[in-house]
Design a protein around this motif. Sequence first.
Motif, PDB file in Angstrom:
ATOM      1  N   ARG A 164       0.832  -1.212   0.000  1.00 14.57           N
ATOM      2  CA  ARG A 164       0.000   0.000   0.000  1.00 14.57           C
ATOM      3  C   ARG A 164       0.863   1.256   0.000  1.00 14.57           C
ATOM      4  NH1 ARG A 164      -4.531   2.657   1.135  1.00 14.57           N
ATOM      5  NH2 ARG A 164      -4.393   4.409   2.573  1.00 14.57           N
ATOM      6  N   ILE A 165       1.934   1.257   0.812  1.00 15.22           N
ATOM      7  CA  ILE A 165       2.819   2.429   0.874  1.00 15.22           C
ATOM      8  C   ILE A 165       3.486   2.662  -0.481  1.00 15.22           C
ATOM      9  CG2 ILE A 165       4.943   3.319   1.904  1.00 15.22           C
ATOM     10  CD1 ILE A 165       4.085   1.864   4.503  1.00 15.22           C
ATOM     11  N   ILE A 166       4.011   1.577  -1.092  1.00 12.42           N
ATOM     12  CA  ILE A 166       4.632   1.688  -2.414  1.00 12.42           C
ATOM     13  C   ILE A 166       3.628   2.235  -3.419  1.00 12.42           C
ATOM     14  CG2 ILE A 166       5.646   0.386  -4.342  1.00 12.42           C
ATOM     15  CD1 ILE A 166       6.788  -1.542  -2.237  1.00 12.42           C
ATOM     16  N   GLY A 167       2.384   1.704  -3.343  1.00  9.73           N
ATOM     17  CA  GLY A 167       1.343   2.170  -4.252  1.00  9.73           C
ATOM     18  C   GLY A 167       1.019   3.643  -4.068  1.00  9.73           C
ATOM     19  N   LEU A 168       1.024   4.109  -2.828  1.00 11.82           N
ATOM     20  CA  LEU A 168       0.697   5.510  -2.558  1.00 11.82           C
ATOM     21  C   LEU A 168       1.757   6.455  -3.116  1.00 11.82           C
ATOM     22  CD1 LEU A 168      -0.639   5.368   1.128  1.00 11.82           C
ATOM     23  CD2 LEU A 168      -1.954   5.901  -0.919  1.00 11.82           C
ATOM     24  N   TYR A 169       3.034   6.061  -3.033  1.00  9.09           N
ATOM     25  CA  TYR A 169       4.115   6.973  -3.385  1.00  9.09           C
ATOM     26  C   TYR A 169       4.599   6.823  -4.832  1.00  9.09           C
ATOM     27  CZ  TYR A 169       4.414   8.393   1.482  1.00  9.09           C
ATOM     28  OH  TYR A 169       4.122   8.913   2.713  1.00  9.09           O
ATOM     29  N   VAL A 170       4.579   5.613  -5.384  1.00 10.68           N
ATOM     30  CA  VAL A 170       5.078   5.435  -6.754  1.00 10.68           C
ATOM     31  C   VAL A 170       4.090   4.706  -7.651  1.00 10.68           C
ATOM     32  CG1 VAL A 170       7.528   5.577  -6.180  1.00 10.68           C
ATOM     33  CG2 VAL A 170       6.379   3.369  -6.050  1.00 10.68           C
ATOM     34  N   GLY A 171       2.893   4.445  -7.166  1.00  8.08           N
ATOM     35  CA  GLY A 171       1.864   3.847  -8.002  1.00  8.08           C
ATOM     36  C   GLY A 171       1.688   2.354  -7.770  1.00  8.08           C
ATOM     37  N   TRP A 172       0.464   1.870  -8.001  1.00  7.72           N
ATOM     38  CA  TRP A 172       0.154   0.463  -7.750  1.00  7.72           C
ATOM     39  C   TRP A 172       0.920  -0.474  -8.689  1.00  7.72           C
ATOM     40  CZ3 TRP A 172      -1.874  -2.212 -11.823  1.00  7.72           C
ATOM     41  CH2 TRP A 172      -2.512  -1.490 -12.834  1.00  7.72           C
ATOM     42  N   ARG A 173       1.280   0.004  -9.884  1.00  2.00           N
ATOM     43  CA  ARG A 173       2.025  -0.848 -10.819  1.00  2.00           C
ATOM     44  C   ARG A 173       3.389  -1.243 -10.240  1.00  2.00           C
ATOM     45  NH1 ARG A 173      -0.399  -0.659 -15.890  1.00  2.00           N
ATOM     46  NH2 ARG A 173      -1.970   0.989 -16.102  1.00  2.00           N
ATOM     47  N   MET A 174       4.050  -0.274  -9.602  1.00  2.00           N
ATOM     48  CA  MET A 174       5.356  -0.559  -9.016  1.00  2.00           C
ATOM     49  C   MET A 174       5.238  -1.550  -7.859  1.00  2.00           C
ATOM     50  SD  MET A 174       8.525  -0.164  -9.365  1.00  2.00           S
ATOM     51  CE  MET A 174       8.507   1.161 -10.582  1.00  2.00           C
ATOM     52  N   ALA A 175       4.115  -1.532  -7.164  1.00  2.00           N
ATOM     53  CA  ALA A 175       3.904  -2.507  -6.092  1.00  2.00           C
ATOM     54  C   ALA A 175       3.909  -3.931  -6.649  1.00  2.00           C
ATOM     55  CB  ALA A 175       2.583  -2.219  -5.378  1.00  2.00           C
ATOM     56  N   PHE A 176       3.218  -4.134  -7.786  1.00  3.99           N
ATOM     57  CA  PHE A 176       3.223  -5.454  -8.425  1.00  3.99           C
ATOM     58  C   PHE A 176       4.611  -5.802  -8.961  1.00  3.99           C
ATOM     59  CE2 PHE A 176      -1.464  -4.729  -8.857  1.00  3.99           C
ATOM     60  CZ  PHE A 176      -1.857  -5.856  -8.164  1.00  3.99           C
ATOM     61  N   MET A 177       5.342  -4.818  -9.491  1.00  6.27           N
ATOM     62  CA  MET A 177       6.680  -5.082 -10.009  1.00  6.27           C
ATOM     63  C   MET A 177       7.631  -5.499  -8.889  1.00  6.27           C
ATOM     64  SD  MET A 177       8.655  -5.415 -12.545  1.00  6.27           S
ATOM     65  CE  MET A 177       7.816  -4.677 -13.940  1.00  6.27           C
ATOM     66  N   CYS A 178       7.476  -4.909  -7.716  1.00  3.41           N
ATOM     67  CA  CYS A 178       8.320  -5.296  -6.577  1.00  3.41           C
ATOM     68  C   CYS A 178       8.097  -6.766  -6.215  1.00  3.41           C
ATOM     69  CB  CYS A 178       8.026  -4.404  -5.376  1.00  3.41           C
ATOM     70  SG  CYS A 178       8.642  -2.717  -5.548  1.00  3.41           S
ATOM     71  N   ILE A 179       6.842  -7.215  -6.268  1.00  2.91           N
ATOM     72  CA  ILE A 179       6.558  -8.627  -6.012  1.00  2.91           C
ATOM     73  C   ILE A 179       7.232  -9.499  -7.064  1.00  2.91           C
ATOM     74  CG2 ILE A 179       4.725 -10.371  -5.974  1.00  2.91           C
ATOM     75  CD1 ILE A 179       4.760  -8.771  -3.476  1.00  2.91           C
ATOM     76  N   ALA A 180       7.206  -9.062  -8.334  1.00  4.12           N
ATOM     77  CA  ALA A 180       7.843  -9.820  -9.407  1.00  4.12           C
ATOM     78  C   ALA A 180       9.339  -9.966  -9.159  1.00  4.12           C
ATOM     79  CB  ALA A 180       7.592  -9.140 -10.756  1.00  4.12           C
ATOM     80  N   VAL A 181       9.989  -8.879  -8.760  1.00  3.66           N
ATOM     81  CA  VAL A 181      11.437  -8.919  -8.496  1.00  3.66           C
ATOM     82  C   VAL A 181      11.746  -9.881  -7.356  1.00  3.66           C
ATOM     83  CG1 VAL A 181      13.407  -7.568  -7.691  1.00  3.66           C
ATOM     84  CG2 VAL A 181      11.852  -6.607  -9.406  1.00  3.66           C
ATOM     85  N   LEU A 182      10.971  -9.799  -6.267  1.00  2.00           N
ATOM     86  CA  LEU A 182      11.167 -10.716  -5.140  1.00  2.00           C
ATOM     87  C   LEU A 182      10.971 -12.173  -5.574  1.00  2.00           C
ATOM     88  CD1 LEU A 182       9.372  -8.939  -2.145  1.00  2.00           C
ATOM     89  CD2 LEU A 182      11.801  -9.460  -2.347  1.00  2.00           C
ATOM     90  N   ALA A 183       9.975 -12.404  -6.422  1.00  3.42           N
ATOM     91  CA  ALA A 183       9.699 -13.770  -6.882  1.00  3.42           C
ATOM     92  C   ALA A 183      10.860 -14.322  -7.706  1.00  3.42           C
ATOM     93  CB  ALA A 183       8.408 -13.798  -7.694  1.00  3.42           C
ATOM     94  N   PHE A 184      11.448 -13.502  -8.568  1.00  2.00           N
ATOM     95  CA  PHE A 184      12.589 -13.961  -9.371  1.00  2.00           C
ATOM     96  C   PHE A 184      13.808 -14.252  -8.478  1.00  2.00           C
ATOM     97  CE2 PHE A 184      10.483 -11.947 -13.146  1.00  2.00           C
ATOM     98  CZ  PHE A 184      10.440 -13.098 -13.921  1.00  2.00           C
ATOM     99  N   ILE A 185      13.980 -13.448  -7.425  1.00  2.11           N
ATOM    100  CA  ILE A 185      15.086 -13.704  -6.481  1.00  2.11           C
ATOM    101  C   ILE A 185      14.867 -15.036  -5.759  1.00  2.11           C
ATOM    102  CG2 ILE A 185      16.167 -12.910  -4.336  1.00  2.11           C
ATOM    103  CD1 ILE A 185      15.621 -10.031  -5.287  1.00  2.11           C
ATOM    104  N   VAL A 186      13.631 -15.267  -5.293  1.00  2.00           N
ATOM    105  CA  VAL A 186      13.308 -16.530  -4.631  1.00  2.00           C
ATOM    106  C   VAL A 186      13.483 -17.703  -5.585  1.00  2.00           C
ATOM    107  CG1 VAL A 186      11.445 -17.880  -3.566  1.00  2.00           C
ATOM    108  CG2 VAL A 186      11.762 -15.479  -2.946  1.00  2.00           C
TER     109      VAL A 186
END
Length: 404
Positions: A164-186
Amino acid sequence: MKVRCFIYMENKITTHEWLPLIGMTVSAFIFNTSEFMPIGLLSDIAADFRMTEAQAGMLITIYAYVVMLMSLPLMIAASRYPLRKLLLATISLFAVSHVASAFATGFWTLLLSRIGVAFAHSIFWSVASPIAVRLVKGPFKALAMSMIVTGTAIAIIVGLPLGRIIGLYVGWRMAFMCIAVLAFIVLAYMFFVFPKLEKSEPFTLSQLPVMLKNPVLIGLYMMSFLLPTGYYTAYSYIEPYLKQIALMDEAWITITLVIFGAAGLLGSAAFSKWYDKCRYHFFRITVLGVAVVLLLLYPVSINHYLLVLLCAVWGIFVTAFNVVGQAELLRTTTISTSAVAMSIYSGIYNLGIGSGSYLGGLICTHASIAYIGLGGGAIVLLSFIYCAFFLIPAMRRQQAEPEK
């Protein structure tokens, strides 16, 4: 001396067991963060696509229905593949789908990408607990299960508010992209540390009727529909509710969601301390507690502090119920049927999520968002009646059978 050394090794988890177990915990964290993230971003997504919160809530409803429909068929199909390959493929689909969410050009494109995430969800939550307990030796299987639950709890505490914080400051799209990056690291991490596990015997539909003759299992499935339906009638729209009815600002809303999730750890701790001592009472109290909290949601909304406290109590009872449901399911099934039984449980639970989200949307559209707690509370109260007068007596009878 050799005997003592062997006993010592048997009484501790080795590094080879810890590393993949940590990966499974982080995976549980990102999968749950992704599932709940649209709840915290609902207003922003609705504003971006120029629709109401109730219309944007279809992201939650359809996601849940896809998981419900696909959990069993995907699990039956996936049971034929080695667990390592299955897990890596599932995380890959999850990561790619989140990239698609971040670059969605419209609501329907976003919805399609979320369906890809739902497919990955269907498989992951069917195998997560069975995989976790197979990664460690016998004495540590309970710890392995608790780590999966911990990943889930941290997702609600940190993941949803952080998204929610990421979405508020840089948009909801970036929130989903952050999950994608974490998933690729995992994914990369699990590629190197996850061991080869023997695949389970393939489950066939012919085994299903035998499994479903278990009255306790059927009762747990009923509860996994009723309580989430009532819970998500309110929770799916908690962010706009706090904004519109409780008149909270963005900071208050974020704090409330963090406290809601953090309180879930107390629910997990309460389960560990009291469930074995007073199993049936604990089950009843968790269900009744959720009903009471939901029914009090609107009256308490006049005071921010009381509402935050109520949400904390809500988080305790809901988390306790979730752990109880999984524990009872594993107790009443065999090793060979636990994964499929869990996939059906996950599917029905998501049917409850989708039904609750849909019902909450109807209340918002045709009545008022102020009444989502009352509507949800009435359904959970119905689930309490079923639990107290039908499910728990069946559990008592099943427990008494071996003693005859």
